[in-house]
Design a protein around this motif. Structure first.
Motif, PDB file in Angstrom:
ATOM      1  N   ASN A  14       0.854  -1.184   0.000  1.00  0.00           N
ATOM      2  CA  ASN A  14       0.000   0.000   0.000  1.00  0.00           C
ATOM      3  C   ASN A  14       0.896   1.243   0.000  1.00  0.00           C
ATOM      4  O   ASN A  14       1.729   1.414   0.883  1.00  0.00           O
ATOM      5  CB  ASN A  14      -0.901  -0.016   1.238  1.00  0.00           C
ATOM      6  N   LEU A  15       0.705   2.124  -0.964  1.00  0.00           N
ATOM      7  CA  LEU A  15       1.565   3.304  -1.118  1.00  0.00           C
ATOM      8  C   LEU A  15       0.970   4.564  -0.506  1.00  0.00           C
ATOM      9  O   LEU A  15       1.454   5.665  -0.783  1.00  0.00           O
ATOM     10  CB  LEU A  15       1.852   3.540  -2.603  1.00  0.00           C
ATOM     11  N   ASP A  16      -0.052   4.436   0.320  1.00  0.00           N
ATOM     12  CA  ASP A  16      -0.691   5.621   0.894  1.00  0.00           C
ATOM     13  C   ASP A  16       0.278   6.461   1.720  1.00  0.00           C
ATOM     14  O   ASP A  16       0.291   7.692   1.613  1.00  0.00           O
ATOM     15  CB  ASP A  16      -1.896   5.227   1.747  1.00  0.00           C
ATOM     16  N   ASN A  50       0.728  11.043  -8.245  1.00  0.00           N
ATOM     17  CA  ASN A  50      -0.500  10.628  -8.930  1.00  0.00           C
ATOM     18  C   ASN A  50      -0.308   9.390  -9.806  1.00  0.00           C
ATOM     19  O   ASN A  50      -1.234   9.000 -10.515  1.00  0.00           O
ATOM     20  CB  ASN A  50      -1.029  11.779  -9.795  1.00  0.00           C
ATOM     21  N   MET A  51       0.868   8.786  -9.782  1.00  0.00           N
ATOM     22  CA  MET A  51       1.145   7.612 -10.608  1.00  0.00           C
ATOM     23  C   MET A  51       0.208   6.465 -10.281  1.00  0.00           C
ATOM     24  O   MET A  51      -0.075   6.193  -9.114  1.00  0.00           O
ATOM     25  CB  MET A  51       2.583   7.147 -10.355  1.00  0.00           C
ATOM     26  N   GLN A  52      -0.243   5.788 -11.318  1.00  0.00           N
ATOM     27  CA  GLN A  52      -1.072   4.594 -11.144  1.00  0.00           C
ATOM     28  C   GLN A  52      -0.162   3.372 -11.049  1.00  0.00           C
ATOM     29  O   GLN A  52       0.816   3.258 -11.775  1.00  0.00           O
ATOM     30  CB  GLN A  52      -2.026   4.434 -12.328  1.00  0.00           C
ATOM     31  N   ILE A  53      -0.503   2.464 -10.155  1.00  0.00           N
ATOM     32  CA  ILE A  53       0.241   1.225  -9.996  1.00  0.00           C
ATOM     33  C   ILE A  53      -0.606   0.104 -10.612  1.00  0.00           C
ATOM     34  O   ILE A  53      -1.772  -0.058 -10.268  1.00  0.00           O
ATOM     35  CB  ILE A  53       0.530   0.929  -8.512  1.00  0.00           C
ATOM     36  N   TYR A  77       5.362  -0.249  -9.847  1.00  0.00           N
ATOM     37  CA  TYR A  77       5.692  -0.077  -8.438  1.00  0.00           C
ATOM     38  C   TYR A  77       7.143   0.377  -8.288  1.00  0.00           C
ATOM     39  O   TYR A  77       7.442   1.333  -7.568  1.00  0.00           O
ATOM     40  CB  TYR A  77       5.454  -1.412  -7.712  1.00  0.00           C
ATOM     41  N   SER A  78       8.049  -0.290  -8.999  1.00  0.00           N
ATOM     42  CA  SER A  78       9.470   0.085  -8.952  1.00  0.00           C
ATOM     43  C   SER A  78       9.693   1.470  -9.546  1.00  0.00           C
ATOM     44  O   SER A  78      10.523   2.241  -9.048  1.00  0.00           O
ATOM     45  CB  SER A  78      10.308  -0.937  -9.711  1.00  0.00           C
ATOM     46  N   GLU A  79       8.962   1.790 -10.604  1.00  0.00           N
ATOM     47  CA  GLU A  79       9.090   3.116 -11.228  1.00  0.00           C
ATOM     48  C   GLU A  79       8.637   4.217 -10.271  1.00  0.00           C
ATOM     49  O   GLU A  79       9.240   5.295 -10.218  1.00  0.00           O
ATOM     50  CB  GLU A  79       8.280   3.156 -12.533  1.00  0.00           C
ATOM     51  N   PHE A  80       7.573   3.955  -9.500  1.00  0.00           N
ATOM     52  CA  PHE A  80       7.101   4.915  -8.496  1.00  0.00           C
ATOM     53  C   PHE A  80       8.229   5.239  -7.517  1.00  0.00           C
ATOM     54  O   PHE A  80       8.535   6.407  -7.266  1.00  0.00           O
ATOM     55  CB  PHE A  80       5.889   4.346  -7.745  1.00  0.00           C
ATOM     56  N   TRP A  81       8.869   4.208  -6.962  1.00  0.00           N
ATOM     57  CA  TRP A  81       9.928   4.426  -5.987  1.00  0.00           C
ATOM     58  C   TRP A  81      11.155   5.063  -6.620  1.00  0.00           C
ATOM     59  O   TRP A  81      11.808   5.900  -6.012  1.00  0.00           O
ATOM     60  CB  TRP A  81      10.306   3.111  -5.294  1.00  0.00           C
TER      61      TRP A  81
END
Length: 151
Positions: free
Chosen positions: A76-78, A119-122, A130-134
């Motif tokens: 969960n990325l909240d 605002n990225m969608q996973i 997920y890796s791109e978000f981080w």
């Protein structure tokens, strides 16, 4: 704040004011004005330095929380998104500081980058999004860290 410089400036100002009181001439007046400039310069330099260090310390705390959250790798990325909102608040406060005028373009670009990451969608794509978000979040954090160290 350099307390020794401020103390010396205040003492010099008081002595030159006493000199001006007893001898009303051009030299004591110039001495008093210059000492007043020294007092104000010492006082404002110390306040500026404290304010800049405050931003550096504040961002270091945000960065440490981001790195800890990244290491946990929770599904969960909240919490990570909430940290990015704190980064955005930090960037907005940093942008209105008077000594950051020459960094406005970089700050605006980083604000857009952080907002895009937030605002990225996973997707269920094997962890690529997920890796791109981080990756994008950490990259933005490092760039902001570079700016705060320059200010």
């Amino acid at each position: 704040m350099n307390k020794a410089a401020l103390f010396i400036s205040i003492v010099a100002f008081i002595l030159s004011a006493v000199w001006l009181y007893f001898e009303r001439d051009f030299e004591p007046l110039i001495s008093t004005v210059l000492c007043l400039g020294g007092v104000l310069g010492s006082w404002t330099y110390g306040r500026k330095s404290q304010r800049d260090n405050q931003y550096l310390r504040e961002f270091d705390a945000i960065k440490a929380r981001w790195l800890a959250e990244r290491e946990l790798r929770q599904p969960n990325l909240d919490d990570a998104r909430w940290l990015l909102s704190e980064v955005l608040d930090f960037l907005h406060r940093l942008r209105v500081e008077p000594n950051t005028d020459k960094y406005h373009a970089e700050i605006d670009k980083l604000t857009l980058s952080v907002k895009t990451t937030q605002n990225m969608q996973i997707y269920l794509d094997g962890g690529a999004s997920y890796s791109e978000f981080w990756h994008q979040g950490t990259e933005a954090i490092e760039k902001i860290s570079g700016i705060t160290s320059k200010i």
